[in-house]
Enzyme design. Structure first.
Site, PDB file in Angstrom:
ATOM      1  N   HIS B  66      10.663   2.810  -2.666  1.00 38.74           N
ATOM      2  CA  HIS B  66      10.106   2.041  -1.468  1.00 38.74           C
ATOM      3  C   HIS B  66       9.735   0.484  -2.061  1.00 38.74           C
ATOM      4  CE1 HIS B  66       9.519   5.680   1.357  1.00 38.74           C
ATOM      5  NE2 HIS B  66      10.763   5.161   1.516  1.00 38.74           N
ATOM      6  N   GLU B  69       6.221  -1.214  -2.121  1.00 39.80           N
ATOM      7  CA  GLU B  69       5.155  -0.570  -2.692  1.00 39.80           C
ATOM      8  C   GLU B  69       4.846  -0.841  -4.246  1.00 39.80           C
ATOM      9  OE1 GLU B  69       6.271   3.678  -1.902  1.00 39.80           O
ATOM     10  OE2 GLU B  69       6.329   3.467   0.260  1.00 39.80           O
ATOM     11  N   ARG B 124      10.969  -1.946   2.971  1.00 36.86           N
ATOM     12  CA  ARG B 124      10.721  -0.683   2.428  1.00 36.86           C
ATOM     13  C   ARG B 124      12.389  -0.024   1.859  1.00 36.86           C
ATOM     14  NH1 ARG B 124       8.123   4.229   4.381  1.00 36.86           N
ATOM     15  NH2 ARG B 124       9.604   5.975   4.632  1.00 36.86           N
ATOM     16  N   HIS B 192       5.119   6.964  -5.104  1.00 33.93           N
ATOM     17  CA  HIS B 192       4.975   6.022  -4.131  1.00 33.93           C
ATOM     18  C   HIS B 192       3.526   5.622  -3.771  1.00 33.93           C
ATOM     19  CE1 HIS B 192       8.775   7.400  -1.757  1.00 33.93           C
ATOM     20  NE2 HIS B 192       8.798   8.191  -2.850  1.00 33.93           N
ATOM     21  N   GLU B 266       1.243   9.551  -3.903  1.00 35.79           N
ATOM     22  CA  GLU B 266       1.200   8.464  -3.137  1.00 35.79           C
ATOM     23  C   GLU B 266      -0.116   7.612  -3.859  1.00 35.79           C
ATOM     24  OE1 GLU B 266       2.761   7.064  -0.557  1.00 35.79           O
ATOM     25  OE2 GLU B 266       3.961   8.602   0.388  1.00 35.79           O
TER      26      GLU B 266
END
Lengths: 97, 305
Positions: B66, B69, B124, B192, B266
């Site tokens: 993505h 990020e 994204r 991510h 994440e």
């Protein structure tokens, strides 16, 4: 170049299943950019809201008794700061290279 | 690469140069593979860390699928340097690299990453024309694992647009082809940001994976080790239970290919800055994440299957 003047990032923490469902319905609004997704009660949802949609969305949340906080007040200000930081770092790197 | 400033965000050219320098400095340990091309023709570069042997068991790490990020690409760059710095000094990493290879794709979605630097910092997706004005596919909904199911969108304007078919994105298909042709990848970690979670499959179904108990316990250990540095708190569990139902996700596909240790992170933060995480957070983020990565890599080494 796309800019984000006046865009805010709102943080919403759903209190119950009803609020969770109401917030989930917002996912269909393509102008909203969900930075974090709707997961469960008590877990925060972060949404980037364009300036033109702010008043309508905030009024909607208030009418449903859904609390929110403003996580980022003006996204473009942060992006400008990030850009300046990168440019400044690049300038500092020039003499060495 | 000793003078590379890991505490700043860098653009695609700078990261590419960094990778080439790292290879040049460490020719007996690091090589660069090009596993394919992005839709706009950019190389899909993967760093291979190997001490030799053929088709050794391997660990895959990717960052930046993505594009917005940015802390993930920045962390990936730091990981690359960390590997060459610690090899021969840190016994655990040295043991891993004496028996396994590590593959690291720092910019998994280069078109999107370039776009975040040039046109839209909040982008994204990939940049593949989708047949409408809404260019791009969410590459983390494009894998052949429950593709097209709930938790992915058929609307090209959506941030979670899944694409016209599974593996339609060259950025995804190139990894698929690589994983299949390699055939001996034992851990696959897709990184991510943000919201501080460590997750294992599945995302597309509530059915528990057969290795759930082991994956759960390992996730718990990994985040426990991560938190020892700065006390950063992570949630962990299966994707569907921890975050949401999402079909077509990366690690669901890798798990279904037989890669047991499939995880997705994440990274920081808790939401104060989101994708605009200040650059002074890069190194702390990378350092704490490395501890969790080492836990997973060590476990993979010690539990062959």
């Amino acid at each position: 170049k796309e800019t984000f003047e006046g865009h805010q990032v709102l943080r919403i923490v759903p209190k119950d299943e009803v609020q969770l469902a109401l917030i989930k319905d917002l996912e269909d609004m393509s102008e909203l950019d969900f930075w974090t997704d709707v997961t469960d009660v008590a877990y925060p949802v972060d949404i980037r809201v364009p300036f033109d949609s702010l008043m309508v969305l905030k009024a909607h949340l208030m009418s449903q008794d859904i609390d929110y906080t403003i996580m980022i007040d003006d996204l473009q200000v942060m992006l400008d700061e990030e850009q300046q930081e990168m440019e400044s770092a690049a300038r500092l790197g020039q003499p060495r290279s | 690469t000793d003078t590379f400033d890991f505490s700043r965000y860098h653009n695609l050219n700078e990261i590419s140069s960094f990778q080439d320098m790292l290879v040049a400095e460490n020719p007996s340990l690091v090589s660069k593979l090009v596993i394919g091309q992005s839709y706009q023709g950019r190389p899909l570069n993967v760093l291979k860390f190997s001490t030799g042997g053929t088709n050794r068991p391997a660990i895959w790490i990717d960052t930046g699928i993505h594009s917005r990020e940015w802390v993930t690409q920045a962390s990936g760059t730091w990981f690359a340097k960390k590997i060459v710095t610690d090899f021969g000094k840190d016994p655990a990493l040295t043991t891993i690299l004496n028996k396994m290879d590590i593959f690291l794709e720092i910019v998994t979605n280069p078109d999107g990453f370039y776009y975040t630097h040039s046109n839209n910092r909040m982008w994204r997706k990939t940049r593949k024309p989708s047949g409408s004005g809404c260019y791009g596919v969410d590459p983390n909904r494009n894998w052949d694992a429950g593709f097209g199911g709930p938790g992915a969108s058929s609307n090209p304007c959506s941030e979670t647009y899944r694409g016209p078919r599974a593996h339609s994105e060259s950025e995804v298909k190139s990894i698929v082809d690589f994983v299949r042709s390699h055939g001996n990848i034992k851990a696959f970690i897709s990184i991510h940001a943000y919201s501080q979670m460590l997750m294992y499959p599945y995302g597309y179904t509530r059915t528990a994976v057969k290795d759930q108990a082991e994956l759960h316990a390992l996730a718990q250990r990994a985040i426990s080790d991560l938190s020892t540095l700065y006390g950063t708190r992570y949630r962990y569990g299966s994707i569907i239970n921890t975050i949401y139902q999402a079909s077509g996700g990366t690690i669901d596909w890798t798990y279904n290919q037989g890669i047991k240790y499939s995880y997705t992170f994440e990274l920081r933060d808790t939401g104060r800055y989101g994708f605009i995480l200040p650059s002074n957070q890069i190194i702390p983020t990378a350092k704490e994440t490395w501890l969790a990565l080492m836990t997973i890599m060590n476990h993979t080494l010690n539990n062959p299957y």
